[in-house]
Scaffold this active site. Structure first.
Site, PDB file in Angstrom:
ATOM      1  N   HIS A  60       0.794  -1.232   0.000  1.00  0.00           N
ATOM      2  CA  HIS A  60       0.000   0.000   0.000  1.00  0.00           C
ATOM      3  C   HIS A  60       0.817   1.267   0.000  1.00  0.00           C
ATOM      4  O   HIS A  60       0.256   2.351   0.063  1.00  0.00           O
ATOM      5  CB  HIS A  60      -0.916   0.046   1.226  1.00  0.00           C
ATOM      6  CG  HIS A  60      -2.110  -0.830   1.113  1.00  0.00           C
ATOM      7  ND1 HIS A  60      -3.293  -0.397   0.557  1.00  0.00           N
ATOM      8  CD2 HIS A  60      -2.315  -2.111   1.463  1.00  0.00           C
ATOM      9  CE1 HIS A  60      -4.167  -1.384   0.587  1.00  0.00           C
ATOM     10  NE2 HIS A  60      -3.600  -2.441   1.133  1.00  0.00           N
ATOM     11  N   LYS A  68      -9.030  13.759   4.096  1.00  0.00           N
ATOM     12  CA  LYS A  68      -8.142  12.591   4.118  1.00  0.00           C
ATOM     13  C   LYS A  68      -7.158  12.787   5.268  1.00  0.00           C
ATOM     14  O   LYS A  68      -7.040  13.883   5.801  1.00  0.00           O
ATOM     15  CB  LYS A  68      -7.398  12.463   2.785  1.00  0.00           C
ATOM     16  CG  LYS A  68      -6.823  13.788   2.256  1.00  0.00           C
ATOM     17  CD  LYS A  68      -6.184  13.617   0.878  1.00  0.00           C
ATOM     18  CE  LYS A  68      -7.170  13.617  -0.249  1.00  0.00           C
ATOM     19  NZ  LYS A  68      -7.057  12.499  -1.145  1.00  0.00           N
ATOM     20  N   ARG A  69      -6.455  11.733   5.664  1.00  0.00           N
ATOM     21  CA  ARG A  69      -5.450  11.877   6.709  1.00  0.00           C
ATOM     22  C   ARG A  69      -4.562  13.082   6.392  1.00  0.00           C
ATOM     23  O   ARG A  69      -4.259  13.350   5.233  1.00  0.00           O
ATOM     24  CB  ARG A  69      -4.566  10.628   6.768  1.00  0.00           C
ATOM     25  CG  ARG A  69      -5.205   9.423   7.420  1.00  0.00           C
ATOM     26  CD  ARG A  69      -4.248   8.235   7.417  1.00  0.00           C
ATOM     27  NE  ARG A  69      -3.842   7.855   6.082  1.00  0.00           N
ATOM     28  CZ  ARG A  69      -2.586   7.854   5.633  1.00  0.00           C
ATOM     29  NH1 ARG A  69      -1.591   8.188   6.424  1.00  0.00           N
ATOM     30  NH2 ARG A  69      -2.303   7.488   4.403  1.00  0.00           N
ATOM     31  N   LYS A 124       0.324  14.436   1.049  1.00  0.00           N
ATOM     32  CA  LYS A 124      -1.014  14.716   0.502  1.00  0.00           C
ATOM     33  C   LYS A 124      -1.208  16.217   0.251  1.00  0.00           C
ATOM     34  O   LYS A 124      -2.148  16.640  -0.386  1.00  0.00           O
ATOM     35  CB  LYS A 124      -2.096  14.187   1.439  1.00  0.00           C
ATOM     36  CG  LYS A 124      -2.136  12.643   1.511  1.00  0.00           C
ATOM     37  CD  LYS A 124      -3.217  12.163   2.470  1.00  0.00           C
ATOM     38  CE  LYS A 124      -3.280  10.656   2.633  1.00  0.00           C
ATOM     39  NZ  LYS A 124      -4.177   9.984   1.670  1.00  0.00           N
ATOM     40  N   THR A 159      -8.706   6.314  -2.467  1.00  0.00           N
ATOM     41  CA  THR A 159     -10.032   5.765  -2.752  1.00  0.00           C
ATOM     42  C   THR A 159     -11.089   6.846  -2.604  1.00  0.00           C
ATOM     43  O   THR A 159     -12.181   6.709  -3.157  1.00  0.00           O
ATOM     44  CB  THR A 159     -10.376   4.590  -1.814  1.00  0.00           C
ATOM     45  OG1 THR A 159     -10.089   4.976  -0.467  1.00  0.00           O
ATOM     46  CG2 THR A 159      -9.598   3.350  -2.188  1.00  0.00           C
ATOM     47  N   LYS A 182     -14.749   7.828  -4.628  1.00  0.00           N
ATOM     48  CA  LYS A 182     -16.053   8.132  -4.020  1.00  0.00           C
ATOM     49  C   LYS A 182     -16.582   9.465  -4.542  1.00  0.00           C
ATOM     50  O   LYS A 182     -17.777   9.605  -4.834  1.00  0.00           O
ATOM     51  CB  LYS A 182     -15.940   8.207  -2.499  1.00  0.00           C
ATOM     52  CG  LYS A 182     -15.440   6.943  -1.829  1.00  0.00           C
ATOM     53  CD  LYS A 182     -15.079   7.237  -0.353  1.00  0.00           C
ATOM     54  CE  LYS A 182     -14.223   6.142   0.245  1.00  0.00           C
ATOM     55  NZ  LYS A 182     -13.543   6.569   1.488  1.00  0.00           N
TER      56      LYS A 182
HETATM   57  C1  LIG Z   1     -12.247   6.802   1.791  1.00  0.00           C
HETATM   58  C2  LIG Z   1     -11.770   7.197   3.093  1.00  0.00           C
HETATM   59  C3  LIG Z   1     -10.404   7.442   3.311  1.00  0.00           C
HETATM   60  C4  LIG Z   1      -9.375   7.372   2.211  1.00  0.00           C
HETATM   61  O1  LIG Z   1      -9.202   8.675   1.669  1.00  0.00           O
HETATM   62  P1  LIG Z   1      -8.025   9.047   0.659  1.00  0.00           P
HETATM   63  O2  LIG Z   1      -8.366  10.431   0.253  1.00  0.00           O
HETATM   64  O3  LIG Z   1      -8.116   8.086  -0.482  1.00  0.00           O
HETATM   65  O4  LIG Z   1      -6.762   8.957   1.404  1.00  0.00           O
HETATM   66  C5  LIG Z   1      -9.991   7.804   4.576  1.00  0.00           C
HETATM   67  N1  LIG Z   1     -10.866   7.932   5.585  1.00  0.00           N
HETATM   68  C6  LIG Z   1     -12.184   7.738   5.411  1.00  0.00           C
HETATM   69  C7  LIG Z   1     -13.101   7.925   6.564  1.00  0.00           C
HETATM   70  C8  LIG Z   1     -12.686   7.354   4.178  1.00  0.00           C
HETATM   71  O5  LIG Z   1     -13.997   7.137   4.027  1.00  0.00           O
END
Ligand SMILES: *Cc1c(COP(=O)(O)O)cnc(C)c1O
Length: 855
Positions: A393, A586-587, A592, A697, A701
């Site tokens: 990952h 996101k984190r 990022k 991911t 979404k």
């Molecule tokens: C989808 C999701 C992530 C992943 O987000 P990225 O932008 O792809 O890093 C992290 N946390 C939550 C709660 C999510 O639903």
């Protein structure tokens, strides 16, 4: 119908609209009837009533939203248990090859909406609750997120479980039952503060404890040679792993699979009654205390030696319990007479390791096969290799796990022997078969015997032990082959694969945006897209249809209004739903580049302040929203959170700016926040330094929900752009191939910063957003090299093209017809990013398992 319940405070402290009088259950005329599989509103209501009156958790006279939630969830659980039992019995009878997905993280979020949606009982539950004086939405809001994960990797595991169930695959998830999960985040004037996430505060209605499923797990001790030459691990401490099952229902199938999470216990005989009665309570309970540390939190701080030891304990605890369980099931399904044919094992079992945290599964399987089952090394190794597979990952060097050999040898002496032997045999193998790789052996070995700090390279152990290794997006898998695992790739080219990630269309479109889903179903004249996401391509033919545009924009606006309410309640900031909703959730991590986003906002704000009133009239109003947790010990990430909130405090209170720009940090990012924010977003930012985001991911979404993406050519962005069309994607920034050269040029002092970049930093340094010490943050963008300096993430290099690209975004938004068309085409092009597609590929190309549908 009786009046709804009185509750000023919902579970999350939300204010209900008005205070209502308590529900009088007797007046509801619904009798309590235990019925595990009701399928109409009356049956459901009666079953909920039954749980209210006979459930052991609350006094039966109150029926406020919280009790109603638990009774409702227990009623749903009855149905799930029925289906779970049927599924298990069917698997047991047909004895198919089964996949076991092992992951340190699962980011499940709430379960109620998803469960009744997958059971196709949403309407029945809605009406049943009405009969009982409640509305479904309020009840759903009582549930706490199961936050047993950190970010994308954990959410991926949860999406995968949903797809495995929906595809009726014989598969199971394994993980740990953290008492507090990942921390809960609060935002104060000081920035981020962390609190224990008490998701089990009362209890979780979704978990079923299996008191009959217990496995012993040993730590420390020593290894003894037996007379027959075999080895035996003895002594040390033993704790028990106790199973909890969380049912995972599939959509439009009876199959309901299980996420089995382990809790650590010690048996009662380990309680030192003598010490206790002598008043030495700490001694009496010392083993209990140690056991309870194992599943206390996800990713305990690892700055200290104790912290490192605890993390390794967690990993081994999960691997050992899961492997023992898998082997017990394998044996249970063999004929009871005669010796076990172990060569059958890989024909019945596939183990998928989600990143390197479950690496110890491989040496643990070796240990059990050799020491407990009496197999020889070669046979055990062949079985292990055919059974396990590994998903990588990350290529970030600091995220590739390495464990101290000393710690490993102390905690897991037998495994250290096995790992050493794997390492030795690997060297012999390379020397014999590939003399040309001789010079590479040291860097390829599992053991790094660097005298300062000898370590075990977990990723290398994974690659050696697995029959398949996969990356999670095409670009990322190419980087694995070309760079991170290049030498292994030249040794075993067939071992390496790509499996581009996906997300479940149930949670991430059908249930989180019912408005948009209804429109999609209406225009496609079918709801089959929910399980066959490629059908979304059918929307393309209507991309210019004015009627669809009208309906599409109306659904988006509805989602925006709902989210604006949520934001106001959580942060006090009022936003105008007619602004462009721009999100980056996101984190928080430097790669990022939330810092680039906020520097862009600072630049935008400064320019707006310099504008004449006439010029300001042409500005597209925007709300820039960020959310995400910064790991508790990651100071730089916490400074980014602080900067975002400080910028917000100034911009949001600037009367000259008003609704033209708002900056909001949404606290405590989790799945529930994502489910609200994503359907409401119009632009989302996926702006990592190219080559550093393995897949992402949330980009999938967002695209699925018709939100446009501004992003770099990184991770799955590359494939998303291909699918939805480059004219519908706002692309900017350096390419992955250029990054190493750009870093070198920077180090050589050849970087000339754009004046806009300098202006933004200067504005922050001038004190425009307060006098907090941002210097460590801004300084990381300066200089040409050095620890924490030299702009490793290339914010300065990409900043000008980012600003230009944001201008294009504003222009596109001014033309709403064009924007809505791009939005429709984003959804239409998202079919590939269903986790159903991803899981079907894993099933075919790695696991070799087939559908096993409950009749
Ligand atoms: C989808 C999701 C992530 C992943 O987000 P990225 O932008 O792809 O890093 C992290 N946390 C939550 C709660 C999510 O639903």
């Amino acid at each position: 119908m009786s009046p709804a319940a009185a509750s000023v405070n919902g579970g999350g402290g939300e204010m209900s609209e008005k205070v209502k009088s308590p529900v009088d259950l007797k007046k509801s005329n619904v009798p309590p009837i235990a019925h595990p599989t009701p399928d109409d509103a009356f049956g459901v209501a009666a079953n909920i009533q039954y749980h209210v009156q006979y459930g052991p958790h609350f006094s039966p006279f109150k029926f406020e939203p919280e009790q109603a939630f638990y009774a409702t969830a227990e009623s749903v659980r009855d149905t799930l248990i029925q289906r779970w039992n049927d599924t298990y019995a069917h698997f047991h009878k047909t004895d198919p090859k089964q996949t076991y997905y092992i992951s340190m993280e699962y980011l499940q979020g709430r379960a109620l909406t998803n469960a009744i949606g997958n059971l196709n009982l949403t309407d029945a539950y809605g009406s049943a609750l009405m009969k009982l004086g409640h509305d479904l939405e309020t009840i759903v809001d009582q549930e706490r997120d199961a936050a047993l994960g950190n970010g994308g990797l954990g959410r991926l595991a949860s999406c995968f479980l949903d797809s495995m169930a929906t595809l009726s695959l014989p598969a199971w998830g394994y993980g740990l039952r953290y008492k507090y999960g990942l921390f809960s985040q609060r935002i104060t004037k000081k920035g981020q503060e962390e609190y224990a996430e008490d998701w089990l505060q009362k209890f979780s209605p979704w978990e079923i404890v299996r008191h009959d499923v217990v496995h012993p797990v040993r730590f420390f001790g020593e290894v003894q040679s037996q007379e027959d030459g075999s080895r035996r691990w003895i002594g040390g401490e033993t704790v028990q792993a106790l199973a909890y099952d969380i049912p995972i229902p599939g959509y439009q199938t009876k199959n309901t699979i299980s996420l089995r999470v382990w809790d650590a216990r010690v048996p009662a005989q380990e309680f030192d009654l003598y010490a206790f009665n002598a008043g030495d309570y700490a001694k009496a309970e010392s083993l209990h205390a140690k056991a309870s540390q194992i599943c206390a939190v996800l990713y305990p701080g690892d700055a200290t030696e104790e912290g490192k030891l605890l993390r390794l304990k967690q990993q081994y605890f999960m691997c050992s319990a899961s492997l023992q369980d898998i082997i017990a099931r394998f044996k249970e399904r063999r004929p009871s007479k005669g010796p076990i044919d172990w060569s059958e094992f890989p024909n019945k079992v596939a183990v998928q390791m989600n990143d390197t945290h479950p690496t110890l599964s491989a040496p643990e399987l070796m240990r059990i096969l050799m020491d407990d089952e009496g197999l020889g090394w070669d046979e055990a190794w062949a079985i292990t290799n055919k059974t396990v597979a590994y998903t990588n990952h990350t290529v970030l060097p600091e995220a590739l796990e390495k464990w101290s050999q000393t710690v490993m040898a102390k905690l897991l002496p037998r495994h250290m022997e096995i790992i050493t032997e794997i390492d030795k045999q690997f060297q012999a193998f390379v020397t014999k078969t590939r003399p040309d790789l001789e010079s590479k052996i040291e860097s390829m070995r599992v053991l790094d015997n660097n005298p300062q700090k000898p370590v075990v390279r977990m990723a290398h152990l994974c690659v050696l032990s697995s029959h398949k290794v996969n990356g999670v997006a095409e670009l990322h898998s190419d980087i694995l082959k070309k760079d991170l695992f290049a030498d292994f790739y030249s040794l075993w080219p067939d071992k390496f694969q790509n499996k581009t990630n996906g997300v479940t269309p149930r949670r991430w479109l059908r249930f989180c945006s019912p408005e948009l889903s209804t429109i999609i179903t209406k225009w496609l004249r079918t709801d089959k897209w929910v399980t066959n996401l490629d059908l979304l391509a059918g929307l393309r033919q209507f991309a210019d249809d004015k009627q669809l545009h009208k309906e599409w924009a109306a659904a988006k606006l509805q989602n925006k209004v709902r989210f604006a309410h949520y934001l106001e309640e959580k942060t006090g900031v009022k936003i105008n739903p007619n602004s462009m909703f721009d999100t980056q959730i996101k984190r928080i991590h430097e790669y990022k580049r939330q810092l680039m986003n906020i520097l862009g906002v600072v630049y935008r704000y400064k320019k707006m302040k310099e504008m004449s009133p006439e010029e300001r009239k042409k500005v597209v109003p925007r709300v820039v929203m960020l959310a995400g947790k910064a790991f508790a010990t990651y100071e730089q990430a916490k400074r980014i959170v602080k900067l975002v909130t400080d910028v917000g405090a100034v911009v949001n209170n600037d009367p000259g700016i008003g609704d033209l720009l708002k900056v909001v940090f949404i606290p405590n990012y989790n799945v529930t926040v994502a489910e609200l924010a994503i359907p409401a977003s119009e632009l989302s930012q996926h702006i990592s330094t190219a080559g550093m985001e393995a897949s992402g991911t949330s980009n999938m979404k967002f695209a699925l929900n018709g939100c446009l993406i501004i992003g770099t050519l990184d991770g799955a962005n590359v494939e998303i752009r291909e699918e939805i069309g480059e004219e519908n994607f706002f692309l900017f920034g350096a390419r992955a191939d250029d990054v190493p050269r750009l870093r070198k040029e920077r180090e050589a002092g050849q970087f000339k910063p754009d004046p806009r970049f300098e202006e933004a930093k200067h504005f922050i340094r001038s004190g425009a957003f307060g006098d907090y010490d941002y210097e460590p943050l801004l300084d990381s963008l300066e200089g040409n090299s050095g620890y924490g300096r030299g702009d490793y993430f290339l914010v300065g290099y990409d900043f000008p093209s980012y600003i230009d690209c944001q201008k294009e975004v504003d222009e596109a938004y001014k033309d709403q017809d064009r924007w809505v068309k791009m939005s429709i085409l984003s959804t239409a092009g998202s079919g590939k990013f269903s986790s159903d597609r991803t899981i079907a590929q894993y099933a075919r190309e790695i696991w070799n398992i087939q559908e096993c549908r409950v009749p």
